[in-house]
Design an enzyme around this catalytic site. Structure first.
Site, mmCIF file in Angstrom:
data_model
loop_
_atom_site.group_PDB
_atom_site.id
_atom_site.type_symbol
_atom_site.label_atom_id
_atom_site.label_comp_id
_atom_site.label_asym_id
_atom_site.label_seq_id
_atom_site.Cartn_x
_atom_site.Cartn_y
_atom_site.Cartn_z
ATOM 1 N N GLY A 406 -37.976 -11.379 -1.788
ATOM 2 C CA GLY A 406 -38.534 -12.352 -0.664
ATOM 3 C C GLY A 406 -37.662 -12.547 0.522
ATOM 4 O O GLY A 406 -37.987 -11.835 1.685
ATOM 5 N N ASP A 407 -36.309 -13.222 0.209
ATOM 6 C CA ASP A 407 -35.627 -13.452 1.272
ATOM 7 C C ASP A 407 -34.904 -11.965 1.659
ATOM 8 O O ASP A 407 -34.744 -11.673 3.088
ATOM 9 C CB ASP A 407 -34.321 -14.231 0.862
ATOM 10 C CG ASP A 407 -33.494 -14.964 2.023
ATOM 11 O OD1 ASP A 407 -34.207 -15.545 3.077
ATOM 12 O OD2 ASP A 407 -32.351 -14.668 2.103
ATOM 13 N N ASP A 455 -31.943 -9.767 -5.709
ATOM 14 C CA ASP A 455 -31.436 -10.126 -7.121
ATOM 15 C C ASP A 455 -32.484 -10.499 -7.896
ATOM 16 O O ASP A 455 -32.770 -10.227 -8.910
ATOM 17 C CB ASP A 455 -30.109 -10.901 -7.335
ATOM 18 C CG ASP A 455 -30.104 -12.263 -6.695
ATOM 19 O OD1 ASP A 455 -30.939 -12.388 -5.592
ATOM 20 O OD2 ASP A 455 -29.371 -13.161 -7.095
ATOM 21 N N GLY A 456 -33.393 -11.455 -7.216
ATOM 22 C CA GLY A 456 -34.263 -12.178 -8.011
ATOM 23 C C GLY A 456 -35.481 -11.054 -8.311
ATOM 24 O O GLY A 456 -35.992 -11.108 -9.365
ATOM 25 N N ASN A 482 -27.499 -12.850 -4.128
ATOM 26 C CA ASN A 482 -26.964 -14.232 -3.471
ATOM 27 C C ASN A 482 -27.138 -15.257 -4.440
ATOM 28 O O ASN A 482 -27.157 -16.477 -3.966
ATOM 29 C CB ASN A 482 -27.915 -14.345 -2.172
ATOM 30 C CG ASN A 482 -29.363 -14.398 -2.200
ATOM 31 O OD1 ASN A 482 -29.857 -14.680 -3.485
ATOM 32 N ND2 ASN A 482 -30.074 -14.342 -1.114
ATOM 33 N N GLU A 488 -36.771 -19.989 -0.946
ATOM 34 C CA GLU A 488 -37.189 -21.567 -1.600
ATOM 35 C C GLU A 488 -36.105 -22.498 -1.570
ATOM 36 O O GLU A 488 -36.345 -23.850 -1.409
ATOM 37 C CB GLU A 488 -37.709 -21.296 -3.157
ATOM 38 C CG GLU A 488 -38.985 -20.518 -3.299
ATOM 39 C CD GLU A 488 -39.202 -19.104 -2.761
ATOM 40 O OE1 GLU A 488 -40.341 -18.808 -2.596
ATOM 41 O OE2 GLU A 488 -38.060 -18.569 -2.827
#
Length: 584
Positions: A406-407, A455-456, A482, A488
């Site tokens: 995402g990020d 990492d997510g 991170n 989010e």
């Protein structure tokens, strides 16, 4: 039809023949050029599994069915063939549904095969007995349970045709079979070559009158923007020829990255916002006007006319109708437009196009410079851009990059450039990175294949590093760690003043990789990054876990993507839409 069973000794060993339903399925796949199938075993599909092996088709056995479909999709996207996933009944199919939905939205040619309980056990509470086709009908081009052996070859032929987009939109097709059907034999008289042999993809030719109209609109315009999508794949040479002759500027917005080389003078990716609002004609080639293009709204595109080319309805009429709409193969249509234009001089304002290209180059150069020099956070951890800069330095003209997250995806979208790039796509299906990377590196073992993931996102399919090791997939995975779902976290902090359930651990993913036999290193200091990446490329498959600062705010984190505005995906576009509609 059924194997004998001795309750003292277990099932008597049975060799399925090439004329069995399972044998014929394997033969058809081999005839159609399938050299590997991504799969997770199970009793209901074991007849197919063993016949695939007998036909010399490689089985890439995975740890989760979702990953099998993701791998099949990546294989299809990168090779131009259709991908095949084989998953077992019940939870095997439900596990695969995320991958199938992603292929559906991405319009990727994927064939998914499964099994159901034998016919005598149907509707009696058999093991893993569920109506798969009802579950999958809304996210597939074709979904059938084939019970009658004599119909298998015709149904398989039709499923492949639907998946590859013959007379329709490409996307996932699904078939399953009762296990006793798979063991049954198909009479040789019914094994018709017309259902087995591969067929060349039909080329749909454009209407000459529509081609003439397109030339008039395009060659009369002063500011032409060309945007390509998934439907334009395979038409790179024709697209470059049109850009050269017309003098238009070009965006790909991720769906067809690499179709036009970044060095081409029409590419203005860094000027996306400016060119979308400034063009007077927009040519879409195999591209939907989805959320990534503000749905084609006049609030963003102003008074621009649209010319739309596509061989499926969704690429011709979604959200905005074209002044010209050409329902035909992009390859044939682009060639026809160039030929019809002949020696006609384009009215495109060359100074406008050159200014945009100059702006793009300046921004790209500035980004490269600032990325490499991005300072650490106050916590002393690396900036994501510094990681991306180090990756970019190690890529070449043959590299394949998978960008996931995402990020971190937002940083990588502008920070990485390679001839071929894949990402989560319009479905936003994060977690595809590891399976995509494995499939890519197996298909192209001599190329550098890099997965750049947050990492997510990594966590969704992290177990597939075991698959990479077992199959010796020469992939390099770089995890930007991170410790958070960072977009989010930023949204919760700014919008709600409180962070709830969006922080993760700074887990040691390199230790996990080493536990499965993969080369793995953890980087926590800037001075250790370069060496760790060099060793990773020298010891593939490999994983580098880089601890990065959560203080870095990505472009998506700043633009409102996380809080989901009402009218548009991004806050700036949403505000423009409200103003255009007269909303207060």
């Amino acid at each position: 039809m059924y194997p004998a069973f001795d309750f003292k000794q277990g099932p008597i060993m049975m060799q399925l023949s090439a004329d069995s339903v399972a044998g014929c399925i394997a033969r058809v796949l081999k005839a159609r050029g399938v050299d590997r199938v991504f799969a997770l075993c199970g009793g209901h599909i074991m007849p197919i599994w063993m016949r695939l092996d007998a036909e010399g088709i490689r089985i890439i056995d995975v740890r989760d069915e979702r990953a099998a479909v993701h791998m099949a999709q990546a294989h299809a996207e990168l090779t131009g063939q259709f991908g095949v996933a084989l998953v077992t009944a019940g939870p095997g199919v439900t596990n695969a549904m995320t991958g199938i939905a992603n292929a559906h939205v991405s319009r990727a040619p994927v064939l998914v095969l499964s099994g159901v309980p034998p016919r005598p056990q149907e509707n009696r509470g058999g093991l893993q007995d569920v109506d798969h086709t009802r579950l999958l009908s809304s996210i597939t081009r074709y979904a059938r349970t084939v019970r009658e052996p004599s119909l298998v070859l015709a149904e398989l032929d039709e499923a492949i045709a639907r998946a590859t987009g013959e007379s329709g939109e490409p996307g996932p097709a699904y078939l399953d079979f009762p296990t006793d059907t798979l063991r049954a034999e198909i009479p040789k008289a019914l094994q018709l070559e017309e259902h087995i042999a591969p067929r060349p993809r039909a080329l749909t030719l454009p209407d000459p009158a529509q081609v003439t109209r397109a030339v008039d609109v395009l060659w009369s315009a002063k500011r032409v923007l060309v945007i390509s999508g998934r439907g334009a794949k395979g038409a790179g040479a024709e697209l470059v020829q049109l850009l050269d002759k017309l003098g238009a500027v070009y965006l790909d917005t991720g769906e067809s990255r690499g179709l036009v080389p970044d060095r081409h003078p029409s590419v203005v990716a860094a000027m996306r916002g400016a060119v979308m609002s400034d063009a007077d004609v927009v040519l879409t080639v195999g591209r939907r006007l989805d959320f990534q293009l503000a749905f084609g709204s006049p609030a963003v595109f102003g008074d621009a006319k649209f010319v739309r080319i596509g061989d499926v309805p969704g690429e011709l009429r979604d959200n905005r109708r074209g002044a010209v709409e050409i329902a035909a193969s992009p390859i044939a249509t682009l060639s026809a437009i160039v030929a019809a234009a002949g020696n006609r001089v384009s009215a495109v304002d060359r100074s406008w196009a050159e200014k945009l290209r100059s702006g793009h180059e300046e921004r790209a150069a500035k980004l490269r410079k600032t990325m490499a020099a991005s300072p650490e956070g106050s916590d002393g951890r690396l900036h994501p851009n510094k990681v991306l800069s180090a990756i970019q330095d190690r890529l070449d003209d043959e590299s394949i990059v998978i960008n996931d997250g995402g990020d971190f995806l937002a940083f990588g979208r502008v920070g990485l450039s390679a001839p071929i790039m894949l990402d989560p796509g319009p479905f936003g299906c994060i977690g595809v990175g590891v399976p995509y990377g494995i499939a890519a590196s197996l298909a192209f073992p001599d190329k550098k294949v890099v997965v750049a993931t947050g990492d997510g996102a990594f966590g969704f399919n992290a177990i597939e590093i075991d698959t990479a090791v077992r199959h010796k997939a020469p992939v390099v995975i770089v995890v930007a760690n991170n410790g958070a779902w960072q977009i989010e976290v930023h949204d919760q902090t700014v919008t709600h003043g409180k962070v709830v359930g969006t922080r993760l651990q700074f887990s040691d993913h390199a230790a996990m990789a080493r536990a499965f036999g993969m080369h793995g290193e953890r980087v926590e200091r800037p001075e250790d990054l370069a060496g760790a990446l060099d060793r990773a490329f020298a010891n593939r498959p490999a994983l580098v876990d880089v601890v990065v600062t959560p203080e870095a705010i990505s472009s998506d984190g700043k633009t409102g993507l996380a809080w989901v505005p009402d009218l548009q995906a991004l806050e700036a576009w949403d505000n423009a839409e409200r103003k255009w509609r007269g909303h207060k």
